[in-house]
Design a protein around this motif. Sequence first.
Motif, short mmCIF file in Angstrom:
data_model
loop_
_atom_site.label_atom_id
_atom_site.label_comp_id
_atom_site.label_asym_id
_atom_site.label_seq_id
_atom_site.Cartn_x
_atom_site.Cartn_y
_atom_site.Cartn_z
N ALA A 155 0.82 -1.18 0.02
CA ALA A 155 -0.11 -0.04 -0.09
C ALA A 155 0.77 1.37 0.15
O ALA A 155 0.14 2.47 -0.05
CB ALA A 155 -0.85 0.23 1.29
N ASN A 156 2.27 1.08 -0.16
CA ASN A 156 2.99 2.39 0.15
C ASN A 156 2.85 2.86 1.31
O ASN A 156 2.89 4.35 1.18
CB ASN A 156 3.02 3.08 -1.21
N ALA A 157 2.48 2.60 2.39
CA ALA A 157 2.02 3.37 3.69
C ALA A 157 3.39 3.70 4.13
O ALA A 157 4.48 3.25 3.95
CB ALA A 157 1.45 2.54 4.60
N LYS A 158 3.32 4.91 4.94
CA LYS A 158 4.44 5.29 5.64
C LYS A 158 4.06 5.18 7.09
O LYS A 158 2.98 5.22 7.64
CB LYS A 158 4.65 7.07 5.43
N VAL A 159 5.21 5.12 7.87
CA VAL A 159 4.96 4.58 9.34
C VAL A 159 6.18 5.38 10.35
O VAL A 159 7.29 5.51 9.95
CB VAL A 159 5.16 3.05 9.36
N GLY A 160 5.50 5.42 11.64
CA GLY A 160 6.39 5.84 12.55
C GLY A 160 6.04 4.87 13.77
O GLY A 160 4.90 4.60 13.94
N ALA A 161 7.06 4.38 14.43
CA ALA A 161 6.74 3.31 15.34
C ALA A 161 7.47 3.57 16.75
O ALA A 161 8.68 4.03 16.64
CB ALA A 161 7.00 1.89 14.87
N VAL A 162 7.20 3.22 17.87
CA VAL A 162 7.80 3.20 19.12
C VAL A 162 7.64 1.99 20.07
O VAL A 162 6.53 1.44 19.82
CB VAL A 162 7.16 4.58 20.10
N ILE A 163 8.21 1.81 21.33
CA ILE A 163 7.93 0.71 22.09
C ILE A 163 7.50 1.74 23.40
O ILE A 163 8.33 2.77 23.45
CB ILE A 163 9.19 0.00 22.56
N ALA A 164 6.28 1.52 23.78
CA ALA A 164 5.75 2.15 24.96
C ALA A 164 5.54 1.08 26.01
O ALA A 164 5.76 0.04 25.81
CB ALA A 164 4.28 2.60 24.55
N GLY A 165 5.54 1.67 27.20
CA GLY A 165 5.41 0.96 28.68
C GLY A 165 6.45 1.12 29.23
O GLY A 165 6.53 0.45 30.52
N ALA A 166 7.61 1.85 28.90
CA ALA A 166 8.89 1.79 29.69
C ALA A 166 8.85 3.28 30.19
O ALA A 166 7.86 3.97 29.97
CB ALA A 166 10.08 1.72 28.76
N LYS A 167 9.83 3.55 30.99
CA LYS A 167 9.91 4.88 31.65
C LYS A 167 10.08 6.02 30.72
O LYS A 167 9.58 7.19 30.78
CB LYS A 167 11.15 4.98 32.66
N ALA A 168 10.32 5.67 29.48
CA ALA A 168 10.60 6.81 28.11
C ALA A 168 10.22 5.95 26.91
O ALA A 168 10.37 4.66 26.76
CB ALA A 168 11.84 7.26 28.29
N PRO A 169 9.59 6.81 25.90
CA PRO A 169 9.42 5.98 24.61
C PRO A 169 10.79 5.42 24.22
O PRO A 169 11.74 6.11 24.33
CB PRO A 169 8.79 7.10 23.90
N ILE A 170 10.61 4.54 23.24
CA ILE A 170 11.87 3.94 22.86
C ILE A 170 11.65 3.62 21.15
O ILE A 170 10.58 3.06 20.89
CB ILE A 170 12.00 2.41 23.28
N VAL A 171 12.58 4.29 20.50
CA VAL A 171 12.61 4.34 19.09
C VAL A 171 13.29 3.05 18.59
O VAL A 171 14.49 2.88 18.76
CB VAL A 171 13.21 5.45 18.29
N LEU A 172 12.60 1.79 18.28
CA LEU A 172 12.87 0.51 17.94
C LEU A 172 12.72 0.17 16.55
O LEU A 172 12.11 -0.74 16.46
CB LEU A 172 12.54 -0.37 18.95
N THR A 173 13.33 1.02 15.52
CA THR A 173 13.11 0.59 14.18
C THR A 173 13.89 -0.36 13.78
O THR A 173 15.02 -0.84 14.46
CB THR A 173 13.38 1.76 13.31
N SER A 174 13.46 -1.00 12.54
CA SER A 174 14.57 -2.17 12.00
C SER A 174 15.81 -1.39 11.41
O SER A 174 15.52 -0.33 10.92
CB SER A 174 13.73 -2.98 10.90
N ARG A 175 16.74 -2.25 11.45
CA ARG A 175 18.06 -1.72 10.68
C ARG A 175 17.73 -1.45 9.02
O ARG A 175 18.49 -0.95 8.50
CB ARG A 175 19.06 -2.83 11.10
N SER A 176 16.54 -2.35 8.71
CA SER A 176 16.23 -1.97 7.26
C SER A 176 15.37 -1.05 6.95
O SER A 176 15.10 -0.72 5.80
CB SER A 176 15.55 -3.44 6.83
N ASP A 177 14.67 -0.27 8.04
CA ASP A 177 14.03 0.91 7.74
C ASP A 177 14.70 1.93 7.29
O ASP A 177 16.04 2.03 7.49
CB ASP A 177 13.36 1.23 9.24
N SER A 178 13.95 2.73 6.57
CA SER A 178 14.58 3.99 5.88
C SER A 178 14.70 5.16 6.85
O SER A 178 14.24 5.12 7.90
CB SER A 178 13.52 4.66 4.68
#
Length: 301
Positions: free
Chosen positions: A260-283
């Motif tokens: 679908a050619n979608a764009k995305v932003g993702a985080v890990i939640a539930g910790a004391k601070a948000p975590i940016v945990l993208t894949s090494r293949s992400d742009s």
Amino acid sequence: MLLDSLIDKAAQLRTNTVAVAAAEDLEVIEAVIAALEQNLAKFILFGDEEKIKSIFKEKHPNISDLNLKVVNADSNASAAELAVKAVFYKEANVLMKGNIPTNILLKAVLNKEYGLRTGNVLSHIAAFEVPGFNRFTIITDAAMNIAPDLEQKAQIIKNAVFIARSIGIDVPKVAPVAAVEVVNPAMQATLDAAALTVMNKRGQILDCIVDGPLGLDNAVSALAAEHKGIHSEVAGCADILLVPTIEVGNVLYKSLIYFANAKVGAVIAGAKAPIVLTSRSDSAESKLYSLALALCCATSK
């Protein structure tokens, strides 16, 4: 553009500092440079100092003028420890994964002495901008929890609701998705979905509207819901799609990107601070969107 609006919002905040573990990665540094150029945050980069500075000098010669600090770490484990400690000691309020295996970073995050545990379930939340849709489509959990039970699903919803509210969706509509939209005792996903719906109605899951089970079609398409005679506050307009297993979430996540050619932003939640945990293949673009999402969430805490 929905995700671009998060960048604009983060630019207005300018109070955040990001700790990056193992920052010696071209696309991570490209995302950091883009964030610095737009004054989104300050950065502390942990990793191979020589490699980090070499990439910066190639991509951005004015490294001395940038609002960042580079700290040498002689291994991935050391970089993860130092980055997590920076958040623990409030030198930073967002953690970002660089060129490092996820398990090494999470080991530091879960450290009992200096980690970022809260007692809550950690869950992956992805905010998609899908062509043809004028709203965010939030999917959880596509990367952390393999087969969550009912209690874990309730916490995953709470994490996703916090993220949704931090980006302006005041009362998000949550659809626990399944293969069918009726309760079937032979299908655990439908039983959990019905239980989550009741928990929401009784005040055990707050600040959102939960209704399920719903099929993916009638969760996101008002026409599909109408054709099936489903009358619900969530059907056809779900903001959050709660998937039953990691396989469902992972396939849906990648289908939106590749088909679908979608764009995305993702985080890990539930910790004391948000975590940016993208894949090494992400742009680099995806990493920047994930960073902007995390920065918006950090300020909402």
